[in-house]
Scaffold this motif. Sequence first.
Motif, short mmCIF file in Angstrom:
data_model
loop_
_atom_site.label_atom_id
_atom_site.label_comp_id
_atom_site.label_asym_id
_atom_site.label_seq_id
_atom_site.Cartn_x
_atom_site.Cartn_y
_atom_site.Cartn_z
N ASN A 178 -23.28 28.27 -1.75
CA ASN A 178 -23.83 29.62 -1.92
C ASN A 178 -24.32 30.10 -0.54
O ASN A 178 -25.49 30.17 -0.27
CB ASN A 178 -24.99 29.53 -2.93
N ASP A 179 -23.35 30.39 0.33
CA ASP A 179 -23.71 30.74 1.71
C ASP A 179 -23.06 32.04 2.14
O ASP A 179 -22.04 32.45 1.59
CB ASP A 179 -23.20 29.63 2.67
N ASN A 180 -23.66 32.59 3.18
CA ASN A 180 -23.06 33.73 3.85
C ASN A 180 -22.02 33.17 4.82
O ASN A 180 -22.36 32.45 5.74
CB ASN A 180 -24.18 34.47 4.60
N ILE A 181 -20.76 33.50 4.64
CA ILE A 181 -19.71 32.87 5.46
C ILE A 181 -19.81 33.26 6.94
O ILE A 181 -19.24 32.59 7.79
CB ILE A 181 -18.27 33.19 4.99
N PHE A 182 -20.49 34.35 7.21
CA PHE A 182 -20.58 34.77 8.61
C PHE A 182 -21.76 34.10 9.32
O PHE A 182 -21.97 34.27 10.49
CB PHE A 182 -20.66 36.30 8.70
N ASP A 183 -22.48 33.33 8.57
CA ASP A 183 -23.64 32.61 9.06
C ASP A 183 -23.37 31.10 9.19
O ASP A 183 -24.23 30.35 9.62
CB ASP A 183 -24.76 32.76 8.01
N VAL A 184 -22.22 30.70 8.73
CA VAL A 184 -21.72 29.33 8.68
C VAL A 184 -22.76 28.21 8.88
O VAL A 184 -22.92 27.70 9.98
CB VAL A 184 -20.56 29.11 9.68
N PRO A 185 -23.44 27.82 7.83
CA PRO A 185 -24.40 26.73 7.95
C PRO A 185 -23.69 25.38 8.14
O PRO A 185 -22.48 25.28 7.96
CB PRO A 185 -25.14 26.76 6.62
N LYS A 186 -24.50 24.37 8.46
CA LYS A 186 -23.95 23.05 8.77
C LYS A 186 -23.04 22.51 7.66
O LYS A 186 -21.97 21.97 7.90
CB LYS A 186 -25.11 22.08 8.97
N ALA A 187 -23.50 22.71 6.42
CA ALA A 187 -22.76 22.16 5.27
C ALA A 187 -21.33 22.69 5.24
O ALA A 187 -20.42 22.02 4.75
CB ALA A 187 -23.49 22.53 3.99
N GLN A 188 -21.13 23.88 5.74
CA GLN A 188 -19.78 24.44 5.73
C GLN A 188 -18.98 23.98 6.94
O GLN A 188 -17.76 23.85 6.86
CB GLN A 188 -19.87 25.97 5.74
N LYS A 189 -19.68 23.76 8.03
CA LYS A 189 -18.96 23.39 9.27
C LYS A 189 -18.23 22.06 9.10
O LYS A 189 -17.23 21.81 9.75
CB LYS A 189 -19.92 23.32 10.46
N GLN A 190 -18.73 21.21 8.18
CA GLN A 190 -18.04 19.93 7.94
C GLN A 190 -16.59 20.15 7.49
O GLN A 190 -15.75 19.26 7.59
CB GLN A 190 -18.79 19.11 6.88
N GLU A 212 -21.42 33.44 13.63
CA GLU A 212 -21.77 32.09 14.10
C GLU A 212 -20.61 31.34 14.74
O GLU A 212 -20.80 30.30 15.35
CB GLU A 212 -22.21 31.27 12.88
N VAL A 213 -19.40 31.86 14.54
CA VAL A 213 -18.22 31.11 14.96
C VAL A 213 -17.66 31.70 16.26
O VAL A 213 -17.72 32.91 16.44
CB VAL A 213 -17.17 31.24 13.82
N THR A 214 -17.15 30.85 17.15
CA THR A 214 -16.49 31.41 18.34
C THR A 214 -15.26 32.15 17.85
O THR A 214 -14.39 31.55 17.21
CB THR A 214 -16.01 30.26 19.28
N SER A 215 -15.21 33.43 18.13
CA SER A 215 -14.16 34.23 17.53
C SER A 215 -13.57 35.20 18.56
O SER A 215 -14.28 36.03 19.12
CB SER A 215 -14.75 35.01 16.35
N ASN A 216 -12.27 35.08 18.77
CA ASN A 216 -11.60 36.00 19.70
C ASN A 216 -11.68 37.42 19.18
O ASN A 216 -11.84 38.36 19.95
CB ASN A 216 -10.13 35.62 19.87
#
Length: 347
Positions: A178-190, A212-216
Motif C-alpha cells: 500500500n505505497d505511493n509508487i512515486f515515493d518507492v519505499p525500501k520494501a518496493q526497491k527489493q 525517488e527513482v533516477t529517471s531520464n
Amino acid sequence: MESQKLKELDRVFRQHGIEAEDTFKVISAYYLNVHKPSDVSSLLEQFWIEGNSILERITNDNIAIQTLEYTVAFDYYGECLPIIYQFFLGKRFRDLSGKFFTPKNLAKFMVKMLPIKSNVSIMDPTCGGGTFLIEASKRWNNCSCRLIGNDVDRMLVALSETLILINKNPNHNAVFFNDNIFDVPKAQKQFFETIDYIIANPPFSLPIESFEVTSNLFKLGYRNSDALFIDLCWKYLKPSGLLVCLLPHSIITNKEYEKLRLEIEKFWEIAAIIVMPEGVFNTTSNTTTRADIVFLRKQSDLKNVSRIVFANISDIKHLNYDTNLFIEHYSELSNIISDFETNYVKN
Ligand SMILES: C[S@@+](CC[C@H](N)C(=O)[O-])C[C@H]1O[C@@H](n2cnc3c(N)ncnc32)[C@H](O)[C@@H]1O
C-alpha cells in the motif's frame, strides 16, 4: 449486480447508520468470513477486523444478515465486489486521483499478451480493484507464479487481496503493498530488476513533483504520472521483462512527448502499440479519456523483437472483446507472443 440490489444493500445498512466505506467493509468482511482465507497481510487483517466490528452492530437484524448471506451465496468468488466498491465509494472515483477500473475484457485481452511460463513474477504497481491480477491468475491457472500488487489506496489494496485470496490458487503466491509508487519505499526497491511481467493501467496525468527513482524522463522535464510510470517499470523489470500497459493517447501522438518516445526507443523494444477509440472505459467509468495499449520489452542482450504491431481501432463498435477482438491484428500479435515464448523471455 443490478443497481436495484445495490440500493437494497445501501438501504439495509443505512437503517443502522452504516454507509459508504463502512458498508463496503462489512460486506467484504462477510465474504472473508465465508471463505476464511489464511495468510492474510496485516493490512487485510486490520480491514477484516474493522468490517467484523461493524457487523457486530447488525447481528440482531435478520434481514441484514440474510441480505449478506444472499449476496455472498450468489457471488461466491466476489466478482461483484469491485462493483460494490464503486457503488459505495463512488465519490473517490470522481475525484482527481486517476481512479477507475479497467473493463474486465480489456484486462483479459492484455493479460493474453503475456506468454505463459512457470515461476514468473507478475506485478501491477497500481492494481486498483485487482482486475489485471485476477485475470493473470486465471490465465496462469495450472502454472506457478508470483503476483505482486500495490495501490496507494488502502481500501483498493484490501479489495485486490480479498479477491485473490477468495479465488485462491495453490500454485500462486501473492503479496500486496500500500505505497505511493512515486515515493518507492525500501520494501518496493527489493523488487527492482526482479519482475518478469508488469501489467497495468496507471493513473493518468497526475502531477508528480518529486520522484525517488533516477529517471531520464524526469530529467527531461516530464512530471506526469503516466510518463514517469514507464521509467519506474523499467527499474522493476528484469532485462527482457515485458510491460503491457495502458497509456494516454497523447503520449503516442503529441509533439510534447517526442523526447519521451525517443527515450523509449533507446531503452525498450516496442512489440505493439494498439490505439483505441474514445469510450473504452464506458463500462466502468464516465471518463472519455483515450488510452492505448503499449506492449514493450526491456532491452537486453537477447535477439531483437522481429515484428512490431501498430493497430488503430478506429471505432468503439469494433471493440467486441467477446468475439474476435482486434481480429485482423491478433494473428500478428500471437506471432509476437509465441516468439516471446520461445526466444525472447530470459529466465
Ligand atoms: C486507472 S486506475 C486502474 C486500477 C486497476 N488497474 C484496475 O483496473 O482496477 C489507477 C490506479 O492507480 C492508483 N494510484 C494513483 N496514484 C498512485 C500512486 N501514486 N501510487 C500507487 N497507486 C496509485 C489509484 O488508486 C487507482 O487504483
